[in-house]
Each structure stands twice: as C-alpha cells, then as structure tokens.
Design a protein around this motif. Structure first.
Motif, PDB file in Angstrom:
ATOM      1  N   ILE A 145       7.483  21.770  17.989  1.00 17.97           N
ATOM      2  CA  ILE A 145       7.366  21.800  16.569  1.00 17.97           C
ATOM      3  C   ILE A 145       6.596  22.919  16.443  1.00 17.97           C
ATOM      4  O   ILE A 145       5.621  23.242  17.120  1.00 17.97           O
ATOM      5  CB  ILE A 145       6.547  20.280  16.101  1.00 17.97           C
ATOM      6  CG1 ILE A 145       6.353  20.702  14.559  1.00 17.97           C
ATOM      7  CG2 ILE A 145       5.189  20.421  16.775  1.00 17.97           C
ATOM      8  CD1 ILE A 145       5.973  19.371  13.744  1.00 17.97           C
ATOM      9  N   VAL A 146       6.786  23.681  15.579  1.00 16.85           N
ATOM     10  CA  VAL A 146       5.941  24.907  14.849  1.00 16.85           C
ATOM     11  C   VAL A 146       5.392  24.530  13.787  1.00 16.85           C
ATOM     12  O   VAL A 146       6.122  24.404  12.566  1.00 16.85           O
ATOM     13  CB  VAL A 146       7.004  26.065  15.010  1.00 16.85           C
ATOM     14  CG1 VAL A 146       6.066  27.429  14.592  1.00 16.85           C
ATOM     15  CG2 VAL A 146       7.424  26.423  16.350  1.00 16.85           C
ATOM     16  N   SER A 147       4.123  24.977  13.599  1.00 12.93           N
ATOM     17  CA  SER A 147       3.502  24.532  12.281  1.00 12.93           C
ATOM     18  C   SER A 147       3.264  25.739  11.630  1.00 12.93           C
ATOM     19  O   SER A 147       2.526  26.728  12.183  1.00 12.93           O
ATOM     20  CB  SER A 147       2.297  23.650  12.471  1.00 12.93           C
ATOM     21  OG  SER A 147       1.604  23.666  11.266  1.00 12.93           O
ATOM     22  N   ASN A 148       3.487  26.124  10.320  1.00 14.28           N
ATOM     23  CA  ASN A 148       3.066  27.243   9.539  1.00 14.28           C
ATOM     24  C   ASN A 148       1.834  26.790   8.507  1.00 14.28           C
ATOM     25  O   ASN A 148       1.676  27.275   7.696  1.00 14.28           O
ATOM     26  CB  ASN A 148       4.027  28.020   8.956  1.00 14.28           C
ATOM     27  CG  ASN A 148       4.842  27.113   8.078  1.00 14.28           C
ATOM     28  OD1 ASN A 148       4.553  26.071   8.038  1.00 14.28           O
ATOM     29  ND2 ASN A 148       5.915  27.698   7.608  1.00 14.28           N
ATOM     30  N   VAL A 149       1.345  25.633   8.644  1.00 15.00           N
ATOM     31  CA  VAL A 149       0.613  24.936   7.691  1.00 15.00           C
ATOM     32  C   VAL A 149      -0.581  24.704   8.615  1.00 15.00           C
ATOM     33  O   VAL A 149      -0.518  23.742   9.266  1.00 15.00           O
ATOM     34  CB  VAL A 149       1.156  23.738   6.964  1.00 15.00           C
ATOM     35  CG1 VAL A 149      -0.061  23.079   6.222  1.00 15.00           C
ATOM     36  CG2 VAL A 149       2.328  24.027   6.052  1.00 15.00           C
ATOM     37  N   PRO A 150      -1.625  25.412   8.226  1.00 16.89           N
ATOM     38  CA  PRO A 150      -3.126  25.067   9.111  1.00 16.89           C
ATOM     39  C   PRO A 150      -3.797  23.886   8.669  1.00 16.89           C
ATOM     40  O   PRO A 150      -4.952  23.712   8.059  1.00 16.89           O
ATOM     41  CB  PRO A 150      -3.919  26.140   8.499  1.00 16.89           C
ATOM     42  CG  PRO A 150      -3.573  26.613   7.364  1.00 16.89           C
ATOM     43  CD  PRO A 150      -2.111  26.304   7.109  1.00 16.89           C
ATOM     44  N   ASP A 151      -2.936  22.614   8.448  1.00 18.05           N
ATOM     45  CA  ASP A 151      -3.472  21.412   8.421  1.00 18.05           C
ATOM     46  C   ASP A 151      -3.288  20.512   9.269  1.00 18.05           C
ATOM     47  O   ASP A 151      -2.209  20.099   9.730  1.00 18.05           O
ATOM     48  CB  ASP A 151      -3.268  20.979   6.893  1.00 18.05           C
ATOM     49  CG  ASP A 151      -4.098  19.910   6.491  1.00 18.05           C
ATOM     50  OD1 ASP A 151      -5.121  19.961   5.776  1.00 18.05           O
ATOM     51  OD2 ASP A 151      -3.719  18.778   6.700  1.00 18.05           O
ATOM     52  N   PRO A 152      -4.300  19.487   9.629  1.00 11.81           N
ATOM     53  CA  PRO A 152      -3.832  18.463  10.704  1.00 11.81           C
ATOM     54  C   PRO A 152      -2.852  17.435  10.298  1.00 11.81           C
ATOM     55  O   PRO A 152      -1.929  16.953  11.131  1.00 11.81           O
ATOM     56  CB  PRO A 152      -5.158  17.682  10.940  1.00 11.81           C
ATOM     57  CG  PRO A 152      -6.364  18.600  10.535  1.00 11.81           C
ATOM     58  CD  PRO A 152      -5.784  19.424   9.381  1.00 11.81           C
ATOM     59  N   ASP A 153      -2.655  17.374   8.984  1.00 10.36           N
ATOM     60  CA  ASP A 153      -1.715  16.272   8.351  1.00 10.36           C
ATOM     61  C   ASP A 153      -0.291  16.760   8.825  1.00 10.36           C
ATOM     62  O   ASP A 153       0.592  15.958   9.308  1.00 10.36           O
ATOM     63  CB  ASP A 153      -1.864  16.234   6.973  1.00 10.36           C
ATOM     64  CG  ASP A 153      -0.928  14.971   6.589  1.00 10.36           C
ATOM     65  OD1 ASP A 153      -1.196  13.884   7.102  1.00 10.36           O
ATOM     66  OD2 ASP A 153       0.070  15.318   5.672  1.00 10.36           O
ATOM     67  N   ASN A 154      -0.059  17.998   8.860  1.00 11.66           N
ATOM     68  CA  ASN A 154       1.255  18.643   9.294  1.00 11.66           C
ATOM     69  C   ASN A 154       1.650  18.325  10.780  1.00 11.66           C
ATOM     70  O   ASN A 154       2.838  17.895  11.158  1.00 11.66           O
ATOM     71  CB  ASN A 154       1.095  20.143   9.085  1.00 11.66           C
ATOM     72  CG  ASN A 154       2.497  20.824   9.188  1.00 11.66           C
ATOM     73  OD1 ASN A 154       3.338  20.333   8.464  1.00 11.66           O
ATOM     74  ND2 ASN A 154       2.818  21.851  10.035  1.00 11.66           N
ATOM     75  N   TRP A 155       0.585  18.036  11.603  1.00  9.68           N
ATOM     76  CA  TRP A 155       1.034  17.786  13.042  1.00  9.68           C
ATOM     77  C   TRP A 155       1.064  16.294  13.109  1.00  9.68           C
ATOM     78  O   TRP A 155       1.965  15.734  14.051  1.00  9.68           O
ATOM     79  CB  TRP A 155      -0.432  18.101  14.012  1.00  9.68           C
ATOM     80  CG  TRP A 155      -0.281  19.709  14.009  1.00  9.68           C
ATOM     81  CD1 TRP A 155      -1.113  20.499  13.280  1.00  9.68           C
ATOM     82  CD2 TRP A 155       0.208  20.632  14.738  1.00  9.68           C
ATOM     83  NE1 TRP A 155      -1.036  21.757  13.638  1.00  9.68           N
ATOM     84  CE2 TRP A 155       0.022  21.862  14.359  1.00  9.68           C
ATOM     85  CE3 TRP A 155       1.513  20.567  15.527  1.00  9.68           C
ATOM     86  CZ2 TRP A 155       0.387  22.896  15.240  1.00  9.68           C
ATOM     87  CZ3 TRP A 155       1.964  21.751  16.591  1.00  9.68           C
ATOM     88  CH2 TRP A 155       1.378  22.815  15.928  1.00  9.68           C
ATOM     89  N   LEU A 156       0.304  15.468  12.364  1.00  9.96           N
ATOM     90  CA  LEU A 156       0.062  14.017  12.657  1.00  9.96           C
ATOM     91  C   LEU A 156       0.985  13.295  12.022  1.00  9.96           C
ATOM     92  O   LEU A 156       1.680  12.234  12.460  1.00  9.96           O
ATOM     93  CB  LEU A 156      -1.247  13.555  12.373  1.00  9.96           C
ATOM     94  CG  LEU A 156      -2.350  14.176  13.152  1.00  9.96           C
ATOM     95  CD1 LEU A 156      -3.841  13.797  12.878  1.00  9.96           C
ATOM     96  CD2 LEU A 156      -2.219  13.845  14.646  1.00  9.96           C
ATOM     97  N   LYS A 157       1.697  13.453  10.736  1.00  9.65           N
ATOM     98  CA  LYS A 157       2.333  12.677   9.748  1.00  9.65           C
ATOM     99  C   LYS A 157       3.917  12.802  10.565  1.00  9.65           C
ATOM    100  O   LYS A 157       4.408  11.637  10.246  1.00  9.65           O
ATOM    101  CB  LYS A 157       2.574  13.455   8.583  1.00  9.65           C
ATOM    102  CG  LYS A 157       3.239  12.822   7.787  1.00  9.65           C
ATOM    103  CD  LYS A 157       3.480  13.023   6.176  1.00  9.65           C
ATOM    104  CE  LYS A 157       4.065  12.273   5.441  1.00  9.65           C
ATOM    105  NZ  LYS A 157       3.776  12.275   3.819  1.00  9.65           N
ATOM    106  N   VAL A 158       4.241  13.671  11.422  1.00 16.03           N
ATOM    107  CA  VAL A 158       5.510  13.581  12.061  1.00 16.03           C
ATOM    108  C   VAL A 158       5.543  12.404  12.802  1.00 16.03           C
ATOM    109  O   VAL A 158       6.529  11.802  13.414  1.00 16.03           O
ATOM    110  CB  VAL A 158       5.936  14.656  12.936  1.00 16.03           C
ATOM    111  CG1 VAL A 158       6.002  15.952  12.005  1.00 16.03           C
ATOM    112  CG2 VAL A 158       5.045  15.339  14.090  1.00 16.03           C
ATOM    113  N   SER A 159       4.408  11.978  13.293  1.00 14.50           N
ATOM    114  CA  SER A 159       4.343  10.567  13.971  1.00 14.50           C
ATOM    115  C   SER A 159       4.128   9.388  13.127  1.00 14.50           C
ATOM    116  O   SER A 159       3.872   8.152  13.660  1.00 14.50           O
ATOM    117  CB  SER A 159       3.343  10.582  15.114  1.00 14.50           C
ATOM    118  OG  SER A 159       3.531  11.613  16.093  1.00 14.50           O
ATOM    119  N   SER A 160       4.352   9.476  11.934  1.00 13.66           N
ATOM    120  CA  SER A 160       4.039   8.265  11.086  1.00 13.66           C
ATOM    121  C   SER A 160       5.274   7.330  11.156  1.00 13.66           C
ATOM    122  O   SER A 160       6.425   7.896  11.333  1.00 13.66           O
ATOM    123  CB  SER A 160       3.487   8.616   9.788  1.00 13.66           C
ATOM    124  OG  SER A 160       4.576   9.345   8.995  1.00 13.66           O
TER     125      SER A 160
END
Length: 196
Positions: A95-110
């Motif tokens: 995954i490549v994130s362009n949003v500097p927020d932890p939710d962007n990384w963690l939400k994909v595992s919800s």
C-alpha cells in the motif's frame, strides 16, 4: 503502519524467527509433514520492483518448515478482483499512502473493508474497529495516538498479515537547492524550496 507515521508504536516487537517452534506448531495443528499452499504475487508495483523475487524468498523460508508454496501470478486488475473475493490462500501486496494520517493505514484492516478494499486477509476484530473509529472521530492528537497505539497492539497480537518492508524514497538534488524535504507519504512539495 509505516514507522514514519505519527502514532506508530515503536514498542511493538516481531516474534523471533524460530524454525523449530514453527515445525512444532505445524505438528500441533495436525500438519507434521507440512502442507501445500498457493502464494500469489502481483506484477511490478512501485513499492516493490521485484515481487516475484520476494515471493521466491518467502517460498524458500516456508519450505524449510515443510510448507510447499506454489507461486501464482495474475495481471494487476485480475489480481485485485480475485483477492477481494478471497480466492487466494496467501498473497503479497503493498500500500502506498498519500494521506499523512494513521487512519489511512489502519482502516484497510477493518471489518468494513473486507471485500471492498485491501483487507485481503478478511480479518475482522470489532475491538480494533472500535479503537480506530473512535480515534478518527477525535481532534485531540494525544487521544488519537493513545487509541491508535491500542489498535496496533490488537493487530500485532492477532497478526492478520505480516508487514515485510517499508519503501524508502530518495531524491537526487543539486547542492545549491535549499529547503527541500522528501515527502514520505506522497507528492513532491516545493513550498519553501529555494536556491543558494
């Protein structure tokens, strides 16, 4: 979550690699002679220029404990479509994130992302979801960090997938350039950049 992301929990440690323990766990799970599995690998991705080699390295590690992995590859669209349906045994993805927020990384595992995003492990943990939802709904950074740290502990305890690596960006620039910083989460930002 990337170690560069704010609220990353640096206290979490990976379990040590222990071949003897891995074989014992396979025996305990009624696989004393191992088993066969399909390991999917995507085509070239910007975050992983040689996914086939990575799959071969995983394949070699698994073989040491008796797990025989057959590497399977699809073109990107087919790969994602089939993975979202849960057709895989195991896969590699990034995954490549362009949003500097932890939710962007963690939400994909919800739980809500099963079948619609990158929750290809199809893992669902309501307490994890509750923590990241509460964190996303507060503006207090200290409270968000506390909640995201708790969520990372839940994730680490259950380990629905194993993070392998985090890409590092490099940029060649002229020594006369001042104020330039690499943005690890997205596009190049030229605000504050100058020449001396």
């Amino acid at each position: 979550m990337s170690p560069l992301q704010w609220s990353y929990d640096k206290t979490l440690q990976d379990a040590p690699r222990d071949l003897k323990q891995a074989k014992a766990l396979l025996t305990q799970a009624s696989y004393p002679n191992g088993f066969e599995i399909a390991l999917w690998t995507p085509p070239y991705r910007s975050y992983n220029p040689n996914p086939r080699l990575m799959a071969e390295m995983i394949q070699a590690d698994w073989e040491k404990m008796g797990v025989k992995a057959k590497i399977v590859a699809y073109e990107w669209g087919e790969y994602v479509k089939r993975a979202a349906k849960g057709e895989h045994d195991a896969l590699t993805i990034g995954i490549v994130s362009n949003v500097p927020d932890p939710d962007n990384w963690l939400k994909v595992s919800s739980c809500t992302e099963i079948g619609s995003s990158f929750n290809f492990s199809r893992w669902c943990n309501p307490s994890f979801d509750d923590l990241i939802q509460r964190a996303a709904q507060t503006l207090d950074i200290a409270e968000r960090t506390r909640l995201y740290t708790q969520a990372q502990k839940v994730f680490k305890r259950e380990q629905p997938f194993t993070p392998i690596a985090y890409a590092t960006d490099y940029q060649v620039i002229n020594k006369r350039v001042t104020g330039f910083k690499i943005n690890p989460l997205g596009p190049t930002i030229f605000s504050g950049v100058g020449l001396k």
